[in-house]
Design a protein around this motif. Structure first.
Motif, mmCIF file in Angstrom:
data_model
loop_
_atom_site.group_PDB
_atom_site.id
_atom_site.type_symbol
_atom_site.label_atom_id
_atom_site.label_comp_id
_atom_site.label_asym_id
_atom_site.label_seq_id
_atom_site.Cartn_x
_atom_site.Cartn_y
_atom_site.Cartn_z
ATOM 1 N N ALA A 102 31.087 71.882 -8.447
ATOM 2 C CA ALA A 102 32.548 71.847 -8.433
ATOM 3 C C ALA A 102 33.060 71.001 -7.270
ATOM 4 O O ALA A 102 34.002 70.222 -7.422
ATOM 5 C CB ALA A 102 33.094 73.262 -8.341
ATOM 6 N N LEU A 103 32.403 71.133 -6.110
ATOM 7 C CA LEU A 103 32.850 70.370 -4.938
ATOM 8 C C LEU A 103 32.618 68.879 -5.125
ATOM 9 O O LEU A 103 33.416 68.056 -4.678
ATOM 10 C CB LEU A 103 32.120 70.862 -3.683
ATOM 11 C CG LEU A 103 32.496 72.261 -3.213
ATOM 12 C CD1 LEU A 103 31.590 72.686 -2.069
ATOM 13 C CD2 LEU A 103 33.955 72.315 -2.781
ATOM 14 N N ALA A 104 31.503 68.546 -5.811
ATOM 15 C CA ALA A 104 31.145 67.135 -5.959
ATOM 16 C C ALA A 104 32.170 66.370 -6.774
ATOM 17 O O ALA A 104 32.207 65.148 -6.735
ATOM 18 C CB ALA A 104 29.766 67.004 -6.602
ATOM 19 N N SER A 105 32.991 67.068 -7.506
ATOM 20 C CA SER A 105 33.983 66.348 -8.306
ATOM 21 C C SER A 105 35.167 65.910 -7.438
ATOM 22 O O SER A 105 36.012 65.163 -7.897
ATOM 23 C CB SER A 105 34.475 67.222 -9.456
ATOM 24 O OG SER A 105 35.474 68.096 -9.002
ATOM 25 N N ASP A 106 35.222 66.416 -6.190
ATOM 26 C CA ASP A 106 36.290 66.026 -5.274
ATOM 27 C C ASP A 106 37.675 66.382 -5.785
ATOM 28 O O ASP A 106 38.659 65.744 -5.419
ATOM 29 C CB ASP A 106 36.255 64.504 -5.004
ATOM 30 C CG ASP A 106 35.407 64.218 -3.784
ATOM 31 O OD1 ASP A 106 35.147 65.159 -3.019
ATOM 32 O OD2 ASP A 106 35.001 63.052 -3.621
ATOM 33 N N SER A 107 37.746 67.364 -6.640
ATOM 34 C CA SER A 107 39.052 67.728 -7.186
ATOM 35 C C SER A 107 39.766 68.633 -6.183
ATOM 36 O O SER A 107 39.130 69.437 -5.512
ATOM 37 C CB SER A 107 38.864 68.462 -8.503
ATOM 38 O OG SER A 107 38.056 69.597 -8.288
ATOM 39 N N PRO A 108 41.072 68.502 -6.074
ATOM 40 C CA PRO A 108 41.791 69.324 -5.094
ATOM 41 C C PRO A 108 41.881 70.802 -5.495
ATOM 42 O O PRO A 108 42.084 71.651 -4.647
ATOM 43 C CB PRO A 108 43.186 68.690 -5.053
ATOM 44 C CG PRO A 108 43.310 67.937 -6.325
ATOM 45 C CD PRO A 108 41.947 67.522 -6.727
ATOM 46 N N ILE A 109 41.750 71.064 -6.795
ATOM 47 C CA ILE A 109 41.890 72.450 -7.254
ATOM 48 C C ILE A 109 40.536 72.965 -7.743
ATOM 49 O O ILE A 109 39.825 72.271 -8.468
ATOM 50 C CB ILE A 109 42.908 72.543 -8.405
ATOM 51 C CG1 ILE A 109 44.245 71.972 -7.953
ATOM 52 C CG2 ILE A 109 43.062 73.976 -8.880
ATOM 53 C CD1 ILE A 109 45.253 71.820 -9.058
ATOM 54 N N MET A 110 40.184 74.151 -7.302
ATOM 55 C CA MET A 110 38.928 74.745 -7.761
ATOM 56 C C MET A 110 39.230 76.067 -8.443
ATOM 57 O O MET A 110 39.885 76.938 -7.861
ATOM 58 C CB MET A 110 38.028 75.018 -6.553
ATOM 59 C CG MET A 110 36.801 74.139 -6.502
ATOM 60 S SD MET A 110 35.993 74.365 -4.916
ATOM 61 C CE MET A 110 34.737 75.533 -5.352
#
Lengths: 344, 350
Positions: free
Chosen positions: B180-188
């Protein structure tokens, strides 16, 4: 005087019946005997026939007999045959080319090249020495007893048909897994293909195509053997863990990405199990298809039956068993490798 | 904490059944879950949800099974479509998105961590961690490097070439978090991410998440059925019951002022001394000068009890970032340790 005269009398259809009389009313043996003796047969109550077409025809000649019905089916098929052939012939022509081409190729390659090729191919696919050795010794044995070319012909047909089964079966299975409606529509067809006696496939095909064309047996084998791979592809994709497909969606995979990166790899063990079944079923059918000029070991079996050459029949039967064991072991070992890579 | 909400759910309803739209008017008029099921054979999944999720905060949605929390989180990235309502991300209603924009949202804006990990069993750990970037079409070298970087970050360096089934549950979920972190998305989105783990590992993972959050400042929406976990992680706590929000707000506030017997029941079982912080029970300084010592506003009460040695006659000065912010009377502290309901009537016991 027939049992069901009263039906037509009470319905007032007597005239209609007599109008349709063909004149050459067939009589049963007992009726003829009775006629000869000059008396009418009285059927005892416990022998009352079922009101079938034949029984009704006895009372009213206008009603068609069962015999008329079957010939009706035949005529209907024959009437449709030409237009069917017009459509199907060009479509299926490549199948003939494939089968003939592959037969030619397999027979053209000399044995001292083909056997090592098959052995190396096996080793590459399964990575198990025991199975590779089985393949090697099976072919050496077949060649030793002069059944090599027959076995190779059988193998060639199985290769081509299995390839086509996968080519059409896997996409059909995927479509089924994606839509419940498609699945509902296709399952009865699969059920029918699976339960029709194998000889029944051949009958309409013989009328459609000439017996000398190889696509005739090709179609029969494919129709028979395609069922398991379709079913197991459908099942395999439906069994893919819902959590994983949800994750695929959540990370924004497209339909294609999901299919090729998640669903097919995870369904692979099931698809391979289907492939194994498909191979075994094509082997079963290729023997029967020798009735319609499929070359290979089946021809020897047929010769054994026709000429009562017990030895020929038994030995070729044994060779088929050998080939079956070999194909089963190789495809199962390949399946085990697929299993291993998905870790279930 | 007055930033604009990053994600904002407004008037969200979800009805499961053959024809949800047909029963929507009754539900909007206030028909309850039981009545709807009995009269119309539809299940009310979510009822009038209004939640704002602020940037950089952890919003915890807590509820028991069947309360609709997993349904709710799946609405945010539209794995489930709502019956009515709106979900705004940065002011845009995602429900109006077409397939393309939705995919873009899922690829770049939101990543998700699952209760059952949902890793690809036929891929190595690093390939799994790189999945979000693979979906976006990055090259192999690029994405694997990124995957390895995040695996290292969650403490899985050296396990890159393993397969998920070779790892323990806790490690698998670390892979899930790295993915999930590797996608660099601001929302998890984290759907009961730690619920399948055993208690010790769960605590480790919570600490890991808080530590990562300190640096990364993601907007995290976390689902759980465990109040202790919720109180530990939450900046904003939403308590869900039978598909509606019973209470939402700052967790300490909910703990001290439960507005519903359901929540009182919930909070009566937790270790208040560990969860409550000094800032929640302190009073303003009015003239006292006689302090027994100085404590931080974010210390928990357990710490203070240890510090005072159980002496309730002491008063401590409370500081936050070096400034005096209040005074803590140990008597007030002890009173705060007893749930409000229990102090009202000593007969009530859950």
């Amino acid at each position: 005087m027939a049992t069901y005269d009263w039906i037509f009398n009470t319905l007032g259809l007597k005239d209609w019946c007599d109008g349709g009389a063909t004149g050459n009313k067939t009589l049963s043996l007992s009726e003829m005997l009775a006629q000869a003796k000059g008396e009418t047969v009285q059927t005892p109550w416990y022998e009352t026939p079922f009101p079938s077409l034949d029984a009704l025809n006895a009372a009213c000649p206008t009603v068609a007999r069962t015999r008329d019905m079957t010939s009706g089916v035949e005529n209907g098929f024959l009437a449709a045959k030409d237009s069917l052939k017009f459509v199907l012939d060009p479509i299926t022509q490549p199948l003939s080319w494939l089968l003939d081409g592959s037969l030619w190729l397999f027979l053209a390659i000399p044995w001292f090249i083909l056997i090592p090729l098959l052995v190396i191919g096996t080793q590459f696919a399964v990575r198990k020495w025991a199975i590779t050795a089985l393949v090697l010794f099976t072919f050496l044995f077949l060649a030793f007893i002069d059944h090599y070319s027959f076995a190779i012909e059988t193998l060639s047909i199985i290769f081509v048909c299995t390839f086509l089964c996968v080519l059409f079966g896997v996409p059909i299975g995927i479509m089924m897994s994606k839509s419940d409606r498609t699945q509902k529509a296709i399952i009865p067809v699969l059920d029918m293909l699976q339960t029709l006696p194998s000889f029944v496939y051949l009958i309409p095909l013989i009328f459609l195509f000439s017996v000398t064309e190889s696509k005739l047996y090709g179609i029969a084998i494919i129709l028979y053997a395609i069922v398991p791979i379709v079913r197991l592809t459908d099942l395999g994709i439906r069994l893919v863990d819902r959590d994983v497909t949800e994750a695929a969606d959540a990370f924004g995979m497209t339909f294609r990405q999901k299919l090729f990166k998640v669903e097919i790899p995870l369904a692979l063990p099931n698809i391979m199990a289907g492939l194994n079944q498909t191979i075994m079923m094509s082997l079963a059918m290729v023997v029967i298809a020798s009735l319609v000029s499929a070359p290979g070991l089946g021809v020897l079996v047929l010769r054994g039956i026709r000429n009562l050459e017990l030895g020929v029949g038994l030995v070729s039967g044994f060779c088929i068993v050998l080939l079956a064991v070999l194909l089963d072991r190789v495809s199962k070992a390949a399946l085990a490798r697929a299993d291993e890579s998905t870790h279930h | 904490m007055t930033t604009q909400p990053l994600v904002s759910i407004k008037g969200l309803y979800k009805i499961f059944g053959g024809n949800p739209q047909s029963v929507l008017p009754q539900v909007l008029k206030g028909m309850g879950k039981a009545e709807l099921l009995e009269k119309h054979q539809h299940v009310l999944g979510l009822r009038d949800i209004n939640v704002d999720m602020r940037e950089g905060e952890i919003t915890v949605i807590m509820g028991l099974s069947g309360s609709g929390k997993s349904t709710l989180i799946r609405h945010l990235n539209r794995l489930i479509e709502p019956t009515t309502g709106s979900i705004e991300v940065r002011g845009e209603d995602v429900l109006t998105y077409g397939e393309e924009k939705l995919r873009d949202l899922r690829r770049n804006l939101m990543s998700m961590v699952f209760q059952k990990f949902a890793l690809l069993p036929h891929r190595t750990v690093e390939e799994n961690a790189a999945m979000a970037r693979e979906v976006r079409g990055e090259t192999q070298a690029e994405r694997l490097a990124e995957g390895r970087k995040w695996l290292e970050r969650v403490g899985l360096g050296g396990f890159e070439k393993r397969y998920p089934h070779q790892l323990s549950g806790g490690m698998q979920q670390r892979v899930g978090i790295a993915r999930a972190l590797a996608s660099d998305s601001p929302i998890m989105l984290m759907d009961e991410a730690f619920s399948a783990l055993d208690p010790l590992i769960r605590t480790d993972m919570q600490d890991l998440l808080l530590e990562l959050q300190k640096d990364l400042h993601k907007t995290i929406i976390f689902i759980t059925h465990d109040l202790d976990e919720a109180l530990k992680l939450a900046d904003h706590l939403v308590i869900l019951k039978d598909g509606y929000v019973v209470q939402q707000g700052e967790p300490q506030h909910i703990l001290l002022n439960p507005n519903d017997p359901y929540i009182e029941d919930f909070v009566s079982d937790i270790n208040r001394a560990r969860v409550l912080r000094v800032r929640s029970v302190m009073q303003p300084i009015n003239g006292q000068t006689d302090f027994a010592g100085v404590v931080d506003a974010d210390d928990n009460l357990e710490h203070l009890i240890g510090l005072s040695g159980g002496d309730t006659y002491r008063t401590y000065k409370v500081q936050s970032n070096g400034e005096d912010v209040g005074a803590l009377d140990m008597k007030a502290l002890v009173r705060a340790l007893v749930p409000a309901a229990a102090s009202d009537s000593s007969t009530r016991r859950s």
